[in-house]
Design an enzyme around this catalytic site. Structure first.
Site, PDB file in Angstrom:
ATOM      1  N   GLY A  74      -1.873   5.411 -11.142  1.00  0.00           N
ATOM      2  CA  GLY A  74      -2.908   6.125 -11.885  1.00  0.00           C
ATOM      3  C   GLY A  74      -2.320   7.280 -12.662  1.00  0.00           C
ATOM      4  O   GLY A  74      -1.860   7.121 -13.790  1.00  0.00           O
ATOM      5  N   GLY A 134       2.808   0.082 -10.704  1.00  0.00           N
ATOM      6  CA  GLY A 134       4.025   0.413  -9.979  1.00  0.00           C
ATOM      7  C   GLY A 134       4.041  -0.070  -8.549  1.00  0.00           C
ATOM      8  O   GLY A 134       5.086  -0.465  -8.027  1.00  0.00           O
ATOM      9  N   ARG A 193       1.590  -4.491 -18.703  1.00  0.00           N
ATOM     10  CA  ARG A 193       2.081  -4.507 -17.321  1.00  0.00           C
ATOM     11  C   ARG A 193       2.519  -5.910 -16.912  1.00  0.00           C
ATOM     12  O   ARG A 193       3.529  -6.076 -16.220  1.00  0.00           O
ATOM     13  CB  ARG A 193       0.995  -3.988 -16.369  1.00  0.00           C
ATOM     14  CG  ARG A 193       0.740  -2.502 -16.505  1.00  0.00           C
ATOM     15  CD  ARG A 193      -0.286  -2.030 -15.495  1.00  0.00           C
ATOM     16  NE  ARG A 193      -0.447  -0.586 -15.524  1.00  0.00           N
ATOM     17  CZ  ARG A 193      -1.262   0.078 -14.718  1.00  0.00           C
ATOM     18  NH1 ARG A 193      -1.994  -0.582 -13.828  1.00  0.00           N
ATOM     19  NH2 ARG A 193      -1.354   1.387 -14.790  1.00  0.00           N
ATOM     20  N   THR A 215      -5.052  -2.797  -7.104  1.00  0.00           N
ATOM     21  CA  THR A 215      -5.399  -2.000  -8.274  1.00  0.00           C
ATOM     22  C   THR A 215      -5.375  -0.527  -7.864  1.00  0.00           C
ATOM     23  O   THR A 215      -5.343  -0.210  -6.678  1.00  0.00           O
ATOM     24  CB  THR A 215      -6.803  -2.356  -8.776  1.00  0.00           C
ATOM     25  OG1 THR A 215      -7.745  -2.129  -7.708  1.00  0.00           O
ATOM     26  CG2 THR A 215      -6.884  -3.815  -9.218  1.00  0.00           C
ATOM     27  N   SER A 216      -5.403   0.378  -8.830  1.00  0.00           N
ATOM     28  CA  SER A 216      -5.437   1.812  -8.506  1.00  0.00           C
ATOM     29  C   SER A 216      -6.868   2.269  -8.233  1.00  0.00           C
ATOM     30  O   SER A 216      -7.370   3.235  -8.821  1.00  0.00           O
ATOM     31  CB  SER A 216      -4.806   2.628  -9.639  1.00  0.00           C
ATOM     32  OG  SER A 216      -3.415   2.437  -9.679  1.00  0.00           O
ATOM     33  N   TYR A 235      -8.946   2.412 -12.464  1.00  0.00           N
ATOM     34  CA  TYR A 235      -9.640   1.128 -12.304  1.00  0.00           C
ATOM     35  C   TYR A 235     -10.523   0.898 -13.526  1.00  0.00           C
ATOM     36  O   TYR A 235     -11.376   1.726 -13.849  1.00  0.00           O
ATOM     37  CB  TYR A 235     -10.482   1.148 -11.028  1.00  0.00           C
ATOM     38  CG  TYR A 235     -11.042  -0.191 -10.611  1.00  0.00           C
ATOM     39  CD1 TYR A 235     -10.415  -0.947  -9.625  1.00  0.00           C
ATOM     40  CD2 TYR A 235     -12.208  -0.695 -11.182  1.00  0.00           C
ATOM     41  CE1 TYR A 235     -10.933  -2.169  -9.220  1.00  0.00           C
ATOM     42  CE2 TYR A 235     -12.730  -1.914 -10.790  1.00  0.00           C
ATOM     43  CZ  TYR A 235     -12.089  -2.648  -9.805  1.00  0.00           C
ATOM     44  OH  TYR A 235     -12.607  -3.857  -9.406  1.00  0.00           O
ATOM     45  N   CYS A 240      14.918  -0.864   2.804  1.00  0.00           N
ATOM     46  CA  CYS A 240      15.292  -1.615   4.002  1.00  0.00           C
ATOM     47  C   CYS A 240      14.510  -1.048   5.183  1.00  0.00           C
ATOM     48  O   CYS A 240      14.723   0.095   5.568  1.00  0.00           O
ATOM     49  CB  CYS A 240      16.795  -1.450   4.217  1.00  0.00           C
ATOM     50  SG  CYS A 240      17.495  -2.453   5.503  1.00  0.00           S
TER      51      CYS A 240
END
Length: 556
Positions: free
Chosen positions: A53, A176, A201, A264-265, A273, A410
């Site tokens: 966002g 992201g 994206r 989604t954000s 959104y 990791c």
């Protein structure tokens, strides 16, 4: 003029061993701040937005420039304080103290909501740091790939007899965080259909090989999934469409995926959104004109999506919230049973947290991928009896494109983090690695977060909302000698719903660094074992006893 927007900026962190700061302990935070804004790392680097966002690395470009300037002059016995992305003070401390202490978007609880934060944000008084955006340890989508992979693998074990062959995942969001889902899903053996409203994206995930195919047709996307399942070769498809529309349409058609989730954000209904039937351009315009209308429309669409998720769950899909607070948003919009499907942490991840296992990560400050490949080999050497971990490292090398400075994620825990870090430090000392490495983690970890709708959902003792734990974690990491420490609010799930802390430490090959690495990377995961043992988890109690943790209230 917006002080946060500068399309002329193109930030690339220095590589190699030439320092522009006075030591690696200040060079490292400078390079990592810059790396967060690398064009292959950040979502909107021209706006200082890294991910999630409006998760930013600095409050505005003036603050960014000043942070870089201060880091380049900072002495080995000084500490820079950064308040919501703004460098506010330099103080004399000592050489074992953190070089940077960061606090982002923290508000007194009564005022800890998006409305108040957005007012402060408009006035230039605050910055939303997300988790690793404002703490300068974001490594691109790889940072969440392994955790997502482990979750999807756990879902196969729990729901499909251990096999994901011929199974497919429906989800939303290719930002992201969400961008990790298609790659993690195919690595775990599923096909994946991901809805995304922003075509750029999808194209970015195609370019970095996180997504295999792209379409704007649901029929074509379903045909691709069907063909992949028949052939036994998993495929990931980026569908240019609104997740609320697609999820509801699948319910209408009677098409039931095997797994349903969303990234989604949704945590940020104003900025993260897109409401149904809105274009990106219209949403951008409305954010300037009528914020309340944007939030209302976004929440209404989230309610549609969550109702569809509940219907798909009822039809047999394994359904989980992947930590974006979409259930809460739908609940506030009248979906009373929004929490009928579980969050991913209590459902699949908490046993790992009980042993301090979480998203350990490191970055090669040299910029040389070979340094990461050498550390991969060292991890295998030091942890020889974990085939799942070895498989992850092999797949990561083969399938994950580095974004910015080369890095690795990791999932390891209390018994391994410090010894891995000390081994890396020796590799720097011997010259096997060409430059120092920075070692950190996500704030999503076992002892560093209080988030009742995500990491601490449904705690055994009901302590979901107790946020003493991340505060103690940050204070202990500061006392232990981390290179930089951060304390944030609102990451992942939005303002008012979480508090969390981050830690990063430099391995520069020195004996002094070894002492600090041993302290920090033992104490940090140990707080996670402590937190879960205190909540009554037997796995954590057993781990605490095996690792000889001194927990006064734990029965001997």
């Amino acid at each position: 003029m917006d002080k946060r927007h500068d399309p002329s900026r193109r930030i690339i962190a220095p590589h190699g061993t030439k320092l522009s700061c006075k030591s690696w302990f200040t060079e490292a935070p400078m390079r990592m701040l810059m790396n967060n804004l690398h064009p292959d790392v950040a979502e909107r680097p021209e706006d200082l937005v890294v991910y999630g966002g409006i998760g930013r690395a600095a409050r505005d470009w003036e603050c960014y420039d000043k942070i870089i300037e201060v880091l380049q002059r900072l002495e080995e016995d000084e500490t820079l304080l950064v308040q919501s992305g703004k460098p506010v003070g330099v103080f004399k401390t000592h050489s074992n103290a953190p070089r940077v202490i960061i606090a982002n978007s923290n508000l007194v609880p009564h005022w800890a909501n998006w409305e108040h934060f957005n007012e402060l944000d408009k006035k230039g008084l605050a910055m939303y740091g997300q988790m690793t955006a404002g703490s300068w340890i974001y490594i691109g989508s790889q940072g969440i790939v392994q955790g997502t992979y482990e979750t999807f693998a756990a879902m196969a074990t729990k729901h499909f007899g251990g096999s994901s062959k011929g199974k497919w995942i429906l989800t939303g969001g290719l930002g992201g965080m969400g961008g990790a889902q298609p790659l993690a899903g195919t690595m775990a053996g599923y096909s994946v259909l991901t809805c995304e409203v922003d075509e750029t994206r999808i194209d970015f995930r195609l370019r970095t090989k996180y997504v295999d195919k792209k379409t704007d047709s649901l029929d074509e996307a379903l045909a691709m999934i069907d063909e992949a399942n028949k052939s036994g070769k998993p495929v990931s498809v980026g569908l240019l469409a609104n997740a609320a529309d697609v999820f509801a349409e699948l319910v209408e058609r009677g098409v039931t995926p095997d797994v349903v989730t969303d990234q989604t954000s949704a945590h940020d209904p104003l900025n993260g959104y897109l409401p149904q039937n809105w274009t990106l351009e219209y949403a951008a315009e409305m954010r300037k004109k009528d914020e309340a209308a944007v939030v209302k429309a976004a929440k209404q669409s989230m309610a549609v999506q969550v109702r569809a998720m509940l219907a798909l769950q009822a039809a047999g899909a394994a359904t989980t919230d992947y930590g974006n607070n979409i259930r809460q948003m739908a609940f506030e919009e009248g979906v009373e049973n929004a929490f009928d499907f579980p969050g991913f942490v209590p459902a699949y991840v908490r046993p790992l947290f009980c042993e301090g296992i979480g998203p350990f990560r490191w970055v090669a400050l040299s910029g040389d991928p070979e340094d990461i490949y050498k550390t991969d080999a060292k991890v295998k050497e030091l942890i020889p009896d974990n085939p799942q971990l070895h498989n992850w490292l092999d797949m990561a090398r083969e399938r994950i494109a580095f974004q910015g400075l080369p890095s690795r994620i990791c999932w390891v825990g209390l018994k391994d983090r410090a010894r891995l870090a000390l081994a890396f430090n020796e590799m720097v000392k011997s010259g096997e690695l060409s430059a120092p490495v920075v070692i950190g983690r996500d704030h999503l970890d076992s002892g560093s977060v209080a988030s009742p709708n995500r990491e601490t959902e449904s705690m055994l003792d009901g302590s979901d909302a107790v946020s003493d734990w991340p505060l103690m974690n940050a204070l202990l990491n500061t006392a232990s000698g981390a290179t930089w420490v951060s304390l944030h609010h609102g990451g992942g799930v939005g303002m008012g719903f979480s508090q969390h802390s981050g830690v990063v430490i430099v391995a520069d090959g020195s004996d002094e660094a070894a002492v600090r690495l041993g302290r920090v990377l033992w104490n940090d995961p140990a707080t996670g074992v402590m937190r879960h043992a205190d909540a009554g988890y037997d796995i954590a109690k057993k781990c605490a006893k095996e690792q000889n943790l001194d927990l006064p209230m734990l029965e001997k």
